[in-house]
Design an enzyme around this catalytic site. Structure first.
Site, PDB file in Angstrom:
ATOM      1  N   LYS A  21       0.820  -1.217   0.000  1.00  0.00           N
ATOM      2  CA  LYS A  21       0.000   0.000   0.000  1.00  0.00           C
ATOM      3  C   LYS A  21       0.853   1.265   0.000  1.00  0.00           C
ATOM      4  O   LYS A  21       2.020   1.254   0.390  1.00  0.00           O
ATOM      5  CB  LYS A  21      -1.007  -0.051   1.142  1.00  0.00           C
ATOM      6  CG  LYS A  21      -2.106  -1.056   0.780  1.00  0.00           C
ATOM      7  CD  LYS A  21      -3.301  -1.029   1.655  1.00  0.00           C
ATOM      8  CE  LYS A  21      -4.335  -2.003   1.064  1.00  0.00           C
ATOM      9  NZ  LYS A  21      -5.379  -2.357   2.007  1.00  0.00           N
ATOM     10  N   ARG A  64      -3.470 -10.269   4.405  1.00  0.00           N
ATOM     11  CA  ARG A  64      -3.855 -10.280   2.982  1.00  0.00           C
ATOM     12  C   ARG A  64      -2.665  -9.738   2.197  1.00  0.00           C
ATOM     13  O   ARG A  64      -2.323  -8.563   2.352  1.00  0.00           O
ATOM     14  CB  ARG A  64      -5.095  -9.411   2.805  1.00  0.00           C
ATOM     15  CG  ARG A  64      -5.623  -9.307   1.388  1.00  0.00           C
ATOM     16  CD  ARG A  64      -6.838  -8.379   1.335  1.00  0.00           C
ATOM     17  NE  ARG A  64      -7.393  -8.302   0.018  1.00  0.00           N
ATOM     18  CZ  ARG A  64      -6.930  -7.514  -0.948  1.00  0.00           C
ATOM     19  NH1 ARG A  64      -5.897  -6.732  -0.713  1.00  0.00           N
ATOM     20  NH2 ARG A  64      -7.495  -7.500  -2.133  1.00  0.00           N
TER      21      ARG A  64
HETATM   22  N1  HH2 Z   1      -7.397  -3.907   0.562  1.00  0.00           N
HETATM   23  C1  HH2 Z   1      -7.712  -3.869  -0.744  1.00  0.00           C
HETATM   24  C2  HH2 Z   1      -8.776  -4.637  -1.233  1.00  0.00           C
HETATM   25  N2  HH2 Z   1      -9.482  -5.443  -0.419  1.00  0.00           N
HETATM   26  N3  HH2 Z   1      -9.874  -6.323   1.727  1.00  0.00           N
HETATM   27  C3  HH2 Z   1      -9.584  -6.368   3.034  1.00  0.00           C
HETATM   28  N4  HH2 Z   1     -10.277  -7.157   3.856  1.00  0.00           N
HETATM   29  N5  HH2 Z   1      -8.563  -5.616   3.570  1.00  0.00           N
HETATM   30  C4  HH2 Z   1      -7.813  -4.793   2.803  1.00  0.00           C
HETATM   31  O1  HH2 Z   1      -6.908  -4.105   3.344  1.00  0.00           O
HETATM   32  C5  HH2 Z   1      -8.112  -4.706   1.407  1.00  0.00           C
HETATM   33  C6  HH2 Z   1      -9.174  -5.500   0.896  1.00  0.00           C
HETATM   34  C7  HH2 Z   1      -6.944  -2.995  -1.673  1.00  0.00           C
HETATM   35  O2  HH2 Z   1      -5.828  -3.623  -2.195  1.00  0.00           O
HETATM   36  P1  HH2 Z   1      -5.736  -4.363  -3.623  1.00  0.00           P
HETATM   37  O3  HH2 Z   1      -6.764  -5.425  -3.762  1.00  0.00           O
HETATM   38  O4  HH2 Z   1      -4.352  -4.834  -3.792  1.00  0.00           O
HETATM   39  O5  HH2 Z   1      -5.961  -3.221  -4.699  1.00  0.00           O
HETATM   40  P2  HH2 Z   1      -7.234  -2.700  -5.486  1.00  0.00           P
HETATM   41  O6  HH2 Z   1      -8.287  -2.334  -4.512  1.00  0.00           O
HETATM   42  O7  HH2 Z   1      -6.695  -1.545  -6.279  1.00  0.00           O
HETATM   43  O8  HH2 Z   1      -7.716  -3.841  -6.368  1.00  0.00           O
END
Ligand code: HH2
Length: 257
Positions: A196, A236
C-alpha cells in the site's frame, strides 16, 4: 490470504490477471506457495477508483472462483450483495466485504464474513481521512458491525482496520501500532497492508518520490510480521511465498525456543 485482482486498474497488479486463465494460474501458484485463502476481486477499491458495472464485476470473478474453489478456500472481495451471492454459489466460502454491510448475505449463505473499516467510498475516501482517535473509532465501528453480524447468524466473523481506506500514512501507522487493541476485542483480525502507498511514502529516501508499488516487498513483509506478532489471525498479501517463509520463521521462533 493471497490477493487475486481480476481487474484492469488495481493499484499494484491491475491488468495482470484480467484474463480468467491467467488469474486461475496465478491463484494456483499462490496455493503452491502456501496461501490458505485466495481472495478474488473484480473491482479496484484503490483511492479514486471508479465503480465497475455489476455484470462486469460478476463476469470477471465467477469463472475464477469456480475454477479455484475445488483447490483452496476462496474469498470474494466485493461490495455488492449480488456478486457475493453468485460467488458463494460458485464456491466461495468467505465474503470479504470492504463496505462492512453484507452480513445478511453471509448469514443466509452460511459462510464467513470480513468486516472492513472504510470512510465513505473509494472514489472519495481520502477526503474523509479525519479522526480524533483513529484506533478507538475504527475499533468501535468494527465491534458494532461484528456484533450485528453475529446476531444476524454469521458464525465466522473477521474484523479488518482497512489500512489505506480513508486514512493518511500516519493513521495507517497508528492503526498498525494499535493492532493489539483490535485483537483484544476477541474478534479475529485480518490485516491488509501489502504494497500500500503509505509504505512507499514511509520507506522513500528523504526528498525522493515514494517507492513504487512493485518495490514494496520488504516494507510489506515488515508489516505482515508485525501484524502477526501483534495477534492478527490472517494477513492479505500479494507476495505469498516470502510471507509464508516469514510466518514459518516466526512459528519456528516460538516452537524451537
Ligand atoms: N485492501 C484492498 C482490497 N481489499 N480487503 C480487506 N479485507 N482488507 C484490505 O486491506 C483490502 C481489501 C486494496 O488492495 P488491492 O486489492 O491490492 O488493490 P485494489 O483495490 O486496487 O484492487
Amino acid at each position: 490470504m493471497g490477493v487475486l485482482n481480476v481487474t484492469p486498474d488495481s493499484f499494484s497488479d491491475g491488468g495482470r490477471w484480467l484474463d480468467a486463465d491467467a488469474a486461475v494460474a496465478h491463484g494456483l501458484e499462490m496455493v503452491a506457495e502456501g496461501a490458505d485463502v485466495v481472495d478474488v476481486g473484480g473491482e479496484s477499491t484503490r483511492p479514486g477508483a471508479e465503480p465497475v458495472a455489476e455484470d462486469e464485476e460478476a463476469r470477471r470473478v465467477l469463472p475464477v472462483v469456480a475454477a479455484l474453489s475445488p483447490h483452496v478456500r476462496v474469498s470474494i472481495d466485493t461490495r455488492r450483495a449480488s456478486v457475493a451471492e453468485k460467488a458463494v454459489a460458485a464456491g466461495a466460502t468467505l465474503v470479504n466485504d470492504v463496505s462492512a454491510s453484507l452480513e445478511r448475505v453471509a448469514a443466509e449463505a452460511g459462510v464467513g464474513w470480513v468486516a472492513m473499516h472504510m470512510r465513505g467510498e473509494p472514489r472519495t475516501m481520502q477526503q474523509a481521512a479525519e479522526y480524533d482517535d483513529v484506533v478507538g473509532e475504527v475499533q468501535a465501528f468494527l465491534v458494532e458491525r461484528a456484533s450485528r453480524a453475529r446476531d444476524a447468524g454469521v458464525e465466522e466473523v473477521w474484523i479488518d482496520p482497512g489500512i489505506g481506506f480513508g486514512k493518511t500514512a500516519a493513521h495507517n501507522l497508528t492503526l498498525l501500532r494499535g493492532l493489539r487493541t483490535l485483537v483484544a476485542t476477541g474478534w479475529p483480525v485480518l490485516v491488509g497492508s501489502s504494497r500500500k502507498s503509505f509504505l512507499g511514502l514511509v520507506t522513500a529516501d528523504p526528498g525522493e518520490p515514494p517507492v513504487p508499488a512493485g518495490d514494496r516487498l520488504e516494507a510489506s513483509l515488515a508489516t505482515a510480521v508485525w501484524a502477526i506478532d501483534q495477534g492478527a489471525g490472517m494477513v492479505r498479501v500479494h507476495d505469498v511465498r516470502p510471507t509464508v517463509e516469514a510466518t514459518r520463521l516466526m512459528a519456528g521462533a516460538v516452537a524451537w525456543s
